[in-house]
Write a protein that holds these residues in place. Sequence first.
Motif, mmCIF file in Angstrom:
data_model
loop_
_atom_site.group_PDB
_atom_site.id
_atom_site.type_symbol
_atom_site.label_atom_id
_atom_site.label_comp_id
_atom_site.label_asym_id
_atom_site.label_seq_id
_atom_site.Cartn_x
_atom_site.Cartn_y
_atom_site.Cartn_z
ATOM 1 N N UNK A 89 -51.916 38.084 -17.527
ATOM 2 C CA UNK A 89 -51.808 37.843 -16.085
ATOM 3 C C UNK A 89 -50.763 38.713 -15.403
ATOM 4 N N UNK A 90 -49.866 39.310 -16.182
ATOM 5 C CA UNK A 90 -48.840 40.170 -15.597
ATOM 6 C C UNK A 90 -49.330 41.609 -15.427
ATOM 7 N N UNK A 91 -50.483 41.927 -15.999
ATOM 8 C CA UNK A 91 -51.022 43.280 -15.857
ATOM 9 C C UNK A 91 -51.511 43.483 -14.437
ATOM 10 N N UNK A 92 -51.312 44.689 -13.892
ATOM 11 C CA UNK A 92 -51.781 44.997 -12.543
ATOM 12 C C UNK A 92 -52.297 46.433 -12.545
ATOM 13 N N UNK A 93 -53.249 46.759 -11.673
ATOM 14 C CA UNK A 93 -53.927 48.063 -11.759
ATOM 15 C C UNK A 93 -53.039 49.268 -11.529
ATOM 16 N N UNK A 94 -51.935 49.103 -10.818
ATOM 17 C CA UNK A 94 -51.070 50.241 -10.536
ATOM 18 C C UNK A 94 -50.179 50.657 -11.676
ATOM 19 N N UNK A 95 -50.181 49.909 -12.785
ATOM 20 C CA UNK A 95 -49.332 50.267 -13.925
ATOM 21 C C UNK A 95 -49.630 51.668 -14.439
ATOM 22 N N UNK A 96 -50.875 52.056 -14.373
ATOM 23 C CA UNK A 96 -51.283 53.364 -14.876
ATOM 24 C C UNK A 96 -50.527 54.491 -14.164
ATOM 25 N N UNK A 97 -50.155 54.262 -12.905
ATOM 26 C CA UNK A 97 -49.385 55.238 -12.131
ATOM 27 C C UNK A 97 -47.899 54.958 -12.229
ATOM 28 N N UNK A 98 -47.532 53.727 -11.913
ATOM 29 C CA UNK A 98 -46.118 53.372 -11.788
ATOM 30 C C UNK A 98 -45.371 53.443 -13.114
ATOM 31 N N UNK A 99 -46.078 53.211 -14.197
ATOM 32 C CA UNK A 99 -45.435 53.226 -15.513
ATOM 33 C C UNK A 99 -45.747 54.511 -16.276
ATOM 34 N N UNK A 100 -47.030 54.768 -16.544
ATOM 35 C CA UNK A 100 -47.387 55.837 -17.483
ATOM 36 C C UNK A 100 -47.409 57.220 -16.857
ATOM 37 N N UNK A 101 -47.887 57.343 -15.621
ATOM 38 C CA UNK A 101 -47.849 58.654 -14.974
ATOM 39 C C UNK A 101 -46.419 59.017 -14.602
ATOM 40 N N UNK A 102 -45.669 58.070 -14.086
ATOM 41 C CA UNK A 102 -44.286 58.337 -13.688
ATOM 42 C C UNK A 102 -43.408 58.715 -14.874
ATOM 43 N N UNK A 103 -43.701 58.163 -16.055
ATOM 44 C CA UNK A 103 -42.873 58.434 -17.231
ATOM 45 C C UNK A 103 -43.254 59.729 -17.938
ATOM 46 N N UNK A 104 -44.371 60.341 -17.542
ATOM 47 C CA UNK A 104 -44.813 61.562 -18.195
ATOM 48 C C UNK A 104 -45.777 61.335 -19.340
ATOM 49 N N UNK A 105 -46.132 60.072 -19.597
ATOM 50 C CA UNK A 105 -47.110 59.783 -20.645
ATOM 51 C C UNK A 105 -48.474 60.349 -20.279
ATOM 52 N N UNK A 106 -48.756 60.402 -18.967
ATOM 53 C CA UNK A 106 -49.990 60.976 -18.442
ATOM 54 C C UNK A 106 -49.661 62.161 -17.541
ATOM 55 N N UNK A 107 -50.597 63.098 -17.453
ATOM 56 C CA UNK A 107 -50.461 64.210 -16.513
ATOM 57 C C UNK A 107 -51.114 63.895 -15.178
ATOM 58 N N UNK A 108 -52.053 62.967 -15.186
ATOM 59 C CA UNK A 108 -52.765 62.585 -13.964
ATOM 60 C C UNK A 108 -53.426 61.237 -14.210
ATOM 61 N N UNK A 109 -53.873 60.621 -13.121
ATOM 62 C CA UNK A 109 -54.632 59.373 -13.205
ATOM 63 C C UNK A 109 -55.708 59.404 -12.134
ATOM 64 N N UNK A 146 -54.261 54.269 -5.662
ATOM 65 C CA UNK A 146 -53.654 55.603 -5.736
ATOM 66 C C UNK A 146 -52.606 55.801 -4.642
ATOM 67 N N UNK A 147 -52.993 55.528 -3.393
ATOM 68 C CA UNK A 147 -52.092 55.772 -2.273
ATOM 69 C C UNK A 147 -50.851 54.907 -2.307
ATOM 70 N N UNK A 148 -51.014 53.638 -2.629
ATOM 71 C CA UNK A 148 -49.890 52.707 -2.605
ATOM 72 C C UNK A 148 -48.875 53.016 -3.696
ATOM 73 N N UNK A 149 -49.335 53.170 -4.921
ATOM 74 C CA UNK A 149 -48.391 53.367 -6.020
ATOM 75 C C UNK A 149 -47.817 54.776 -6.051
ATOM 76 N N UNK A 150 -48.542 55.756 -5.505
ATOM 77 C CA UNK A 150 -47.965 57.095 -5.387
ATOM 78 C C UNK A 150 -46.773 57.076 -4.433
ATOM 79 N N UNK A 151 -46.850 56.234 -3.400
ATOM 80 C CA UNK A 151 -45.729 56.109 -2.466
ATOM 81 C C UNK A 151 -44.557 55.372 -3.104
ATOM 82 N N UNK A 152 -44.842 54.427 -3.993
ATOM 83 C CA UNK A 152 -43.768 53.634 -4.603
ATOM 84 C C UNK A 152 -42.975 54.425 -5.626
ATOM 85 N N UNK A 153 -43.638 55.348 -6.291
ATOM 86 C CA UNK A 153 -42.937 56.149 -7.301
ATOM 87 C C UNK A 153 -42.101 57.217 -6.596
ATOM 88 N N UNK A 154 -40.818 57.214 -6.813
ATOM 89 C CA UNK A 154 -39.912 58.167 -6.147
ATOM 90 C C UNK A 154 -39.652 59.406 -6.992
#
Length: 286
Positions: A181-201, A208-216
């Motif tokens: 229940x704690x999983x949310x769809x933006x994790x793929x961006x906010x966690x893995x793309x931001x950390x460099x685990x992914x090159x893109x999502x 896409x728009x919301x979590x791209x804005x949240x990641x600084x």
Amino acid sequence: MSTARPLVVALALAAAAGAAFAQDAAPKREAFRVCQDPNNLPFSNTKGEGIENRIAELFAKDLGLPVTYYSFPQRMAFIRNTLRYKLPGEDFRCDVVLGVPAGFDQVSATKPYYRSTYALVFAKNGPLASLKAPADLFAMAPGARAKLRIGLYDRSPASEWLNKHGMVDQGVPYPMMSADPQQYPGEIIERDLASGKLDAAIVWGPIAGYFAKRVKSPELAVLPLSSEPGVKFDYQMAMGVRYGEREWKQQIESLIERRRPEIEAILRDYGVPLLELEPPQAAAKP
């Protein structure tokens, strides 16, 4: 329903769809009662921080009613456990779902109120920094392209697109539905793309728009994707009520029309990539 989360649409059973033809006239309402996912930003959460929460407040103010929520994780059987949920001798727990695909047959869907598309999200200073259009991805040198790690949700248009263009090996699949229940769809961006685990999502546009804005850090770019033969990326979103509640549906549609400028402003504030609504005869159900 993202779409969704990532965008997820189940086919409704005809018997279930027809079971709710109960009453035609809208009863007197004491609250604007919304069915929501409790942890599904940018759409909704229990803190009232999502797009749908903002729209609910807008509509409730127009109607002169308080907002109440009935929350249930938007996994399997969401409609059955929210909009249709009623114990013997009790009332329904909520009356409207504020985000369903246009034409979704588990509910009586309103006219669409926005249209968005899947988008490619990537770091502006990463290996895709020079990317200006989706076609640029396929024009990369084979060696560089082979090293890419592109996150996507399984059974989504993203996997079809990569497969069509010979890049299925570059896809990093994530489960569409999780029992956590704690999983949310933006994790793929906010966690893995931001950390460099992914090159893109590749995810549904509002996510896409919301979590791209949240990641600084790193700064992220959002590249909307266009539908092409064999792959549909863009979908129209509507609201849903129970079958048989014709006057309530008309009231919701009236609110959509009357508050369309404010709704669009909310969507843009959350970074949603917006497309023009399709003519009614051209609208397709995802």
